[in-house]
Design a protein around this motif. Structure first.
Motif, PDB file in Angstrom:
ATOM      1  N   VAL A  56       0.722  -1.242  -0.036  1.00  0.00           N
ATOM      2  CA  VAL A  56      -0.002   0.116   0.094  1.00  0.00           C
ATOM      3  C   VAL A  56       1.101   1.496   0.056  1.00  0.00           C
ATOM      4  N   THR A  57       0.829   2.198  -0.954  1.00  0.00           N
ATOM      5  CA  THR A  57       1.609   3.436  -0.855  1.00  0.00           C
ATOM      6  C   THR A  57       0.470   4.522  -0.402  1.00  0.00           C
ATOM      7  N   ILE A  58       0.812   5.170   0.399  1.00  0.00           N
ATOM      8  CA  ILE A  58       0.135   6.203   1.064  1.00  0.00           C
ATOM      9  C   ILE A  58       0.741   7.529   1.001  1.00  0.00           C
ATOM     10  N   TYR A  59       0.173   8.424   0.479  1.00  0.00           N
ATOM     11  CA  TYR A  59       0.627   9.966   0.232  1.00  0.00           C
ATOM     12  C   TYR A  59       0.285  10.594   1.552  1.00  0.00           C
ATOM     13  N   SER A  60       1.172  11.078   2.262  1.00  0.00           N
ATOM     14  CA  SER A  60       0.826  11.664   3.505  1.00  0.00           C
ATOM     15  C   SER A  60       1.051  12.916   4.005  1.00  0.00           C
ATOM     16  N   THR A  61       0.351  13.716   4.439  1.00  0.00           N
ATOM     17  CA  THR A  61       0.829  15.092   5.133  1.00  0.00           C
ATOM     18  C   THR A  61       1.497  14.848   6.396  1.00  0.00           C
ATOM     19  N   SER A  62       1.838  13.841   7.009  1.00  0.00           N
ATOM     20  CA  SER A  62       2.210  13.791   8.264  1.00  0.00           C
ATOM     21  C   SER A  62       3.665  14.349   8.256  1.00  0.00           C
ATOM     22  N   GLN A  63       3.794  15.008   9.384  1.00  0.00           N
ATOM     23  CA  GLN A  63       5.199  15.807   9.680  1.00  0.00           C
ATOM     24  C   GLN A  63       6.117  14.848  10.272  1.00  0.00           C
ATOM     25  N   ALA A  64       5.683  13.458  10.665  1.00  0.00           N
ATOM     26  CA  ALA A  64       6.584  12.492  11.182  1.00  0.00           C
ATOM     27  C   ALA A  64       6.414  11.103  10.381  1.00  0.00           C
ATOM     28  N   LEU A  65       6.619  11.004   9.083  1.00  0.00           N
ATOM     29  CA  LEU A  65       6.356   9.793   8.275  1.00  0.00           C
ATOM     30  C   LEU A  65       6.534   8.311   8.683  1.00  0.00           C
ATOM     31  N   TYR A  66       7.706   8.386   9.540  1.00  0.00           N
ATOM     32  CA  TYR A  66       7.834   6.730  10.124  1.00  0.00           C
ATOM     33  C   TYR A  66       6.902   6.557  11.389  1.00  0.00           C
TER      34      TYR A  66
END
Lengths: 470, 258, 168
Positions: free
Chosen positions: A207-217
């Motif tokens: 699953v590929t997830i494009y994310s606005t997370s500030q903390a990807l991991y």
């Protein structure tokens, strides 16, 4: 060292000024669906019935998910640090805050998804909400969580606490005791870009997830728990974030879109509205901070007692950690030889609270610095003198007994006075960060300098703690 | 969707207003539609209806679909000040009629100026004093505003600059032939503006500005809302009214009146 | 409904109450205008309509017949940046970059309106409806004023370009 002193072009500068930078919402994929959520309209209720059949039959709808569709629904944002999982991704038999996610629809257009959300049938039995953290120990209050409204750090200890020195003795010998209560409110981080995610199930099942997370991991870890999928099967794409300020540490859009993508077999994008971003995303917590200082008439802080309540909102998220940080910082930049600090995480029916720019610490700084001004006013002395006198020097110890090797409080205060155009007396201007001596080393501070210290820097570098520090 | 090309056609299409959504500048209606709060059945688009004209004169006649930017160019104070909300783009798009309908910033200025509203709807065309109109505006299509030009005026507002929320407080004052008129807005979200007869009477009786301004609390019933408490509004209002009246005195002095 | 976007004729298939923002992003793939609030309050979706800055999230298709729309994509590209784009880059006026397209268009329109140098308070007034949560307003003001005066700082430090391996 070619870069030092040079104006370095931002690697993304030209992309930003041409509008070419690709934020999550700027990705378009063939067959992409749009998500919209049904959220709780009330602060506390039992969910008696949840029926999605009508919504599933609506035009353009490809998937509707509820808690039953999430492989592992209840996850904690800080399980890796031993904070028990307590938060459902999608509400099960109860809702605990306005805006809590109940069900999410994926449809071909946002309008179709919105219409389908309105077709979801849900019945609530509303319960009284618990909203004022100051009532945490009052009898007959609504219970936010099954294990009570106060979080327990250890089985027998609800508070994050610090004990240093003889606090009772400090208060017994004090000339003056100054008390104050400080209540910094909740704040929304309000990034310009609302939380968004786009999940795609690849042909190989990853699953590929494009994310606005500030903390990807961090977000990847939480998502992997919800999906019961090894992190190796997740590919997170991020790094272009339209502002976060702490608000984009929380991980909700990523697992929700992933579950929808897995169920529908199509890429799914979810872009929160501004209203969702303001009302339903975590805020900086509201705090209630009480400080009592034991003081000599000439402005020495002999001891400090504090009581802090932290409004965690409905679920823990990062509150336990915020309160640890908060407690470490309750002496501020000053040397307090006797400390009794107690900080409590209180669960309420507010939106969960989490990170925002130094969370935990800004509330302590606000309370401590405001209190220092109050102390100065009560003692009738200059707030500058009070601060400079008690400011940490080399060899002073923090509330957690770390000896300061290189404190900068005095130099910072003097620079601030100069910048503010405050004309300090010569004796104060001559002060430095150096080890205390003479009039700046009263008896009550001699003791704390003799305490054995575990100096973190010394430990890391494999050398003994501060020279002469013990 | 109906896009009438004349005022007459717009009035006919509006009818008694039942089941119709009016779209002029779109600043109010569009977000409601986008976010699913409004699912209009019939939409009346005013862009080509010719309702955006402005006739200057002793009485300013402003079409309901004129933009706030256009109004700000020609209007006297306090109306021009009220039209200078909240930012360049919105002023270029938001219309006078929409603003009056939703309890916007123009209301206190129009009340202080003694403006009249020409509208269509059930029972046909009507011309109402603005105070009457804003008390029950629904089901009406604003065709135009008739604004008598005052001798002088001032508009003061307490709000975060360029913000899009309703203001914490607005005060409009106008010197008209029959004396000074005062009106207040922002007493609560979307609360209609109200005239302040107690202040006006005190001024007419020769009370000093600060003393007259104190009387404003007799004329208003401020509410608590997300921006300010009723307590705060009661405390702040006399200050704002006094400042507006002082501004009027300065204008009078500069122009040799009184 | 027909209108012109960046010089090309476009006939939309969207409904009359569909926003221009939607048409730009979903029909035309022009994603420079951002959906920051979709309430008209943040300015990130701002485009030029007949030369004037307008909120594309508040502008519906029904009002666009015959209009000329300009988006950030038409301001300039990597190799031909406009003065305003150069100034924003040189003054580090874009931080997270999300508000930047709207800021650029409002600034471009302001400078064109004034036809010469603009003062800081004029920029504050003209760009007042644009929200920069990174609070980079000082640099944005610097950039717009500099662009209006045709001032250029010149190339970025060449040493830095070597380090980064990029050319602006």
């Amino acid at each position: 060292m070619k870069a030092v002193g040079a104006s370095i072009p931002r690697y993304d500068g030209v992309a930003h000024v041409t509008g070419a930078s690709r934020f999550v919402d700027d990705f378009r994929l063939p067959g992409m669906l749009w998500a919209k959520a049904l959220r709780s309209p009330v602060a506390s209720a039992r969910v008696l019935r949840l029926a999605t059949a009508r919504a599933e039959a609506m035009p353009g709808v490809h998937a509707v998910i509820t808690h039953a569709d999430v492989p592992k629904n209840v996850v904690g944002h800080q399980e890796v640090w031993g904070i028990a999982a307590d938060e459902p991704l999608l509400a099960e038999d109860e809702v605990r805050y306005v805006g809590q996610l109940i069900a999410v629809v994926a449809a071909e257009t946002e309008g179709q998804a919105l219409a389908a959300v309105q077709a979801i049938e849900v019945d609530f039995e509303e319960r009284p909400a618990f909203l004022d953290m100051r009532q945490a120990w009052a009898p007959d209050q609504p219970q936010v969580a099954p294990d009570g409204n106060v979080y327990f750090y250890y089985p027998d200890q609800p508070q994050r606490q610090i004990r240093k020195g003889d606090v009772a003795a400090a208060f017994a010998r004090a000339d003056v005791i100054v008390e104050g209560t400080y209540r910094p409110g909740a704040i929304e981080q309000a990034p310009a870009e609302p939380a968004s995610a786009l999940s795609v199930v690849e042909p190989d099942g990853r699953v590929t997830i494009y994310s606005t997370s500030q903390a990807l991991y961090y977000s990847m870890e939480i998502t992997s728990r919800h999906l019961r999928m090894a992190t190796g099967r997740l590919k997170f794409v991020g790094g272009t974030v339209g502002g976060g300020f702490g608000g984009k540490l929380d991980t909700l859009t990523e697992p929700v879109t992933a579950v929808l993508a897995l169920k529908s077999g199509r890429p799914v994008k979810w872009r929160w509205t501004r209203e969702e971003e303001m009302l339903c995303s975590s805020t900086r917590a509201a705090w209630h901070i009480e400080i009592a200082d034991a003081l000599t008439r000439d402005g020495w802080i002999l001891g400090r007692r504090t009581l802090t309540l932290h409004d965690a909102g409905a679920y823990m998220r990062t509150s336990a950690y915020a309160c640890s940080k908060h407690t470490f910082h309750l002496a501020g930049a000053y040397s307090v030889p006797a400390c009794a600090f107690n900080t409590f995480v209180v669960k309420t029916n507010h939106v969960p609270t989490a990170a925002m720019r130094g969370f935990g610490v800004t509330s302590a700084s606000f309370a401590v610095e405001t209190h220092m001004n109050r102390v100065a006013e009560v003692l009738g002395m200059s707030p500058w003198e009070l601060r400079l006198k008690n400011a940490n020097r080399v060899g002073d110890t923090s509330p957690s007994r770390v000896a300061y090797a290189n404190p900068s409080t005095v130099s910072t205060l003097l620079a601030a006075a100069q910048a503010a155009g405050v004309d300090l007396p010569e004796a104060q201007r001559a002060m430095t960060n150096a080890r205390r001596e003479g009039a700046l080393l009263p008896a009550h501070l001699v003791e704390q300098q003799r305490e054995p210290v575990a100096h973190l820097l010394a430990w890391r570098e494999g050398r003994p703690a501060l020279e002469g520090g013990h | 969707m109906v896009v009438p090309s004349s005022a007459t056609a717009a009035i006919a299409a509006f009818g008694d207003g039942a089941g119709i959504t009016v779209l002029a500048g779109g600043t109010v209606v569009t977000p409601l539609v986008t976010h699913g709060a409004l699912w209009p059945h019939r939409v009346l688009v005013l862009r080509a209806a010719g309702l955006d004209g402005i006739e200057d004169g002793a009485t300013l006649v402003v079409g309901g679909a004129a933009t706030l930017a256009a109004l700000a160019e020609v209007a006297p104070e306090p109306l021009a000040g009220a039209a200078r909300i909240p930012d360049y783009e919105i002023r270029g798009q938001a219309t006078v009629g929409g603003n009056v309908m939703i309890g916007g910033d123009l209301q206190p200025a129009l009340v202080a100026l003694g403006a009249r509203v020409r509208s269509a709807g059930a029972g046909g065309l009507r011309v109402d004093p603005v105070e009457d109109f804003i008390a029950a505006p629904w089901g009406r299509l604003v065709l135009s505003l008739e604004v008598p030009r005052p001798q002088a005026g001032a508009f003061l507002q307490q709000r975060r600059r360029h913000s899009h929320t309703h203001p914490v407080l607005s005060v409009a004052v106008a010197r008209r032939a029959d004396g000074v008129h005062v009106a207040v807005g922002g007493l609560a979200e979307r609360a209609p503006a109200v005239a302040c007869p107690s202040v006006e009477r005190a001024l007419a009786a020769g009370a000093p500005v600060r003393e007259a301004a104190e009387r404003v609390v007799e004329d208003v019933q401020p509410q608590d809302d997300s921006l300010a408490s009723a307590w705060y509004r009661r405390r702040a209002l006399p200050v704002l009214v006094a400042r507006a009246l002082e501004r009027l005195e300065q204008l009078d002095a500069a122009e040799g009146r009184r | 409904m027909k209108f012109v976007v960046n010089g090309a004729q476009h006939t939309t298939v969207a409904g009359p109450l569909t926003t221009l923002l939607y048409v730009l992003r979903e029909e035309l793939g022009l994603v420079g205008a951002k959906a920051g609030c979709q309430h008209g309050s943040c300015g990130a979706c701002t485009v030029l309509i007949d030369g004037e800055p307008r909120r594309s999230c508040l502008t519906v298709v029904a009002t666009l017949e015959g209009a000329e729309v300009t988006t950030v994509e038409a301001l300039g590209d990597r190799s031909h940046l406009s003065d305003v784009q150069v100034a924003f880059n040189e003054h580090y006026a874009a931080q997270c970059g999300f508000c930047t397209p709207g800021m650029l268009l409002a600034a471009t329109a302001l400078i064109k309106r004034k036809g010469g140098p603009v003062e800081r308070d004029e920029v504050v007034e003209a760009l007042g409806g644009h929200y920069c949560r990174c609070t980079g307003y000082v640099r944005i003001l610097d950039a717009v004023v500099a662009a209006s005066r045709g001032e250029r700082l010149g190339a970025m430090a060449p040493s830095a370009l070597e380090i980064r391996g990029v050319a602006p």
